[in-house]
Design an enzyme around this catalytic site. Structure first.
Site, PDB file in Angstrom:
ATOM      1  N   HIS A 140      62.872  70.101  23.667  1.00 37.49           N
ATOM      2  CA  HIS A 140      61.427  70.263  23.820  1.00 37.49           C
ATOM      3  C   HIS A 140      60.871  69.163  24.729  1.00 37.49           C
ATOM      4  O   HIS A 140      60.069  69.449  25.631  1.00 37.49           O
ATOM      5  CB  HIS A 140      60.763  70.210  22.443  1.00 37.49           C
ATOM      6  CG  HIS A 140      59.270  70.256  22.466  1.00 37.49           C
ATOM      7  ND1 HIS A 140      58.547  71.423  22.390  1.00 37.49           N
ATOM      8  CD2 HIS A 140      58.353  69.255  22.567  1.00 37.49           C
ATOM      9  CE1 HIS A 140      57.251  71.148  22.436  1.00 37.49           C
ATOM     10  NE2 HIS A 140      57.110  69.830  22.545  1.00 37.49           N
ATOM     11  N   GLU A 141      61.289  67.925  24.515  1.00 34.06           N
ATOM     12  CA  GLU A 141      60.817  66.821  25.354  1.00 34.06           C
ATOM     13  C   GLU A 141      61.344  66.945  26.781  1.00 34.06           C
ATOM     14  O   GLU A 141      60.619  66.656  27.741  1.00 34.06           O
ATOM     15  CB  GLU A 141      61.232  65.480  24.739  1.00 34.06           C
ATOM     16  CG  GLU A 141      60.676  65.218  23.352  1.00 34.06           C
ATOM     17  CD  GLU A 141      59.157  65.280  23.310  1.00 34.06           C
ATOM     18  OE1 GLU A 141      58.506  64.918  24.318  1.00 34.06           O
ATOM     19  OE2 GLU A 141      58.614  65.697  22.270  1.00 34.06           O
TER      20      GLU A 141
END
Length: 314
Positions: A140-141
């Site tokens: 996600h990051e």
């Protein structure tokens, strides 16, 4: 690319473009009302040039403020290898550097650009999630970095600050001219005054909407990078239970805190999970899951979170 993922990406892109356009329009009208069209145009060009040519706030400053420590391949080989593989799949020029923040609160955040980026994770996150879930959060990051969300949100933040400055300046000029207004010597366009008063609040709401849209897109990117939306779904469920319980015990023990979705920086967890569930069948087999080599327990010593002089919480 699967049809469901393509549709989600298109919707997220359109929403982001519309919200950024709305913010730009509000900023343009607010600055024009206070300083005129010519000066407003110069400020707009200066803002864009600053974001393009001026580097971001030095990462070393933020890492020092959070007292973050670098995680190397010797400390956590699985984590470093996982980040490298995610960066390769996302076509990043360089794998993000990995740092840990000594805090029991589970959290992760990214900073920098695709060319030079950093991902920070807290000890609480490392201890809470298993390898499969941790990869989903890291992906996600990485999705935020690959999509240049940090630059987009920086642009939105700068426009929001310009509108706040214009609002304060307009109200200050109004106060200075109060004697002339009462004497009837000055005409005041009250619709402009109303705009300057409410523009910062409107900008804040639009900025929150943009943040939620970018979160959806980072979730989509994570599902594609890992080929395993289930890992991120499980991580989101755990984080919702852990973080929600932490704040509820402080403010409303034993009760759920009602929070309007309009005021969230992140979308409601259940909506994120529902979207990931739609992607689960579509992304299965698209990428080889990489959660197997990761461990979950590391010999990192956490300290209780506390407020520091600069307001940082760790």
């Amino acid at each position: 690319m699967p049809a469901v993922s393509t549709r989600h990406r298109f919707i997220n892109l359109v929403q982001s473009a519309l919200l950024l356009g709305l913010m730009a329009m509000i900023a343009w009208v607010s600055m024009t009302a206070v300083v005129g069209a010519e000066v407003g145009l110069l400020l707009a060009f200066g803002m864009v040039a600053g974001l393009i040519f001026v580097p971001n706030l030095p990462q070393d400053f933020l890492l020092s403020a959070y007292q973050a420590e670098r995680i190397t391949g010797r400390d956590a080989p699985g984590l470093v290898a996982g980040i490298a593989e995610l960066a390769r799949r996302a076509d990043l020029p360089r794998a993000p550097k990995l740092y840990r923040v000594s805090s029991p609160l589970p959290n992760a955040f990214a900073m920098g650009s695709p060319e030079d980026s950093t991902i920070c994770v807290t000890d609480g996150l490392l201890q809470l999630l298993d390898g499969r879930e941790l990869v989903g959060v890291l992906a996600h990051e990485v999705g935020h970095i690959a999509n240049r969300d940090l630059w987009i949100m920086g642009l939105a933040d700068m426009m929001s600050r310009l509108v706040s400055i214009a609002s304060w300046l307009g109200q200050f000029l109004l106060l200075l001219n109060l004697p002339l207004i009462f004497a009837g010597a000055v005409y005041v366009p009250w619709h402009i005054v109303a705009l300057l008063i409410f523009a910062p609040t409107l900008m804040a709401l639009v900025q929150l909407g943009l943040s939620r849209t970018r979160e959806y897109d980072a979730d989509r990117a994570a599902a594609e990078l890992t080929g395993d939306p289930e890992g991120l779904m499980r991580a989101l469920s755990k984080l919702e239970r852990r973080v929600g319980r932490f704040w509820e015990e402080i403010f409303l023990p034993g009760r759920r805190i009602p929070e309007p979705s309009l005021l969230r920086t992140h979308p409601p967890t259940q909506k994120r999970i529902n979207r990931l569930r739609q992607l689960r069948a579509q992304t299965r087999g698209q990428a080889v899951p990489i959660f197997a080599p990761l461990a979950t327990k590391y010999d990192f010593t956490s300290t209780p979170p506390k407020f520091r002089a600069l307001g940082f919480y760790w």
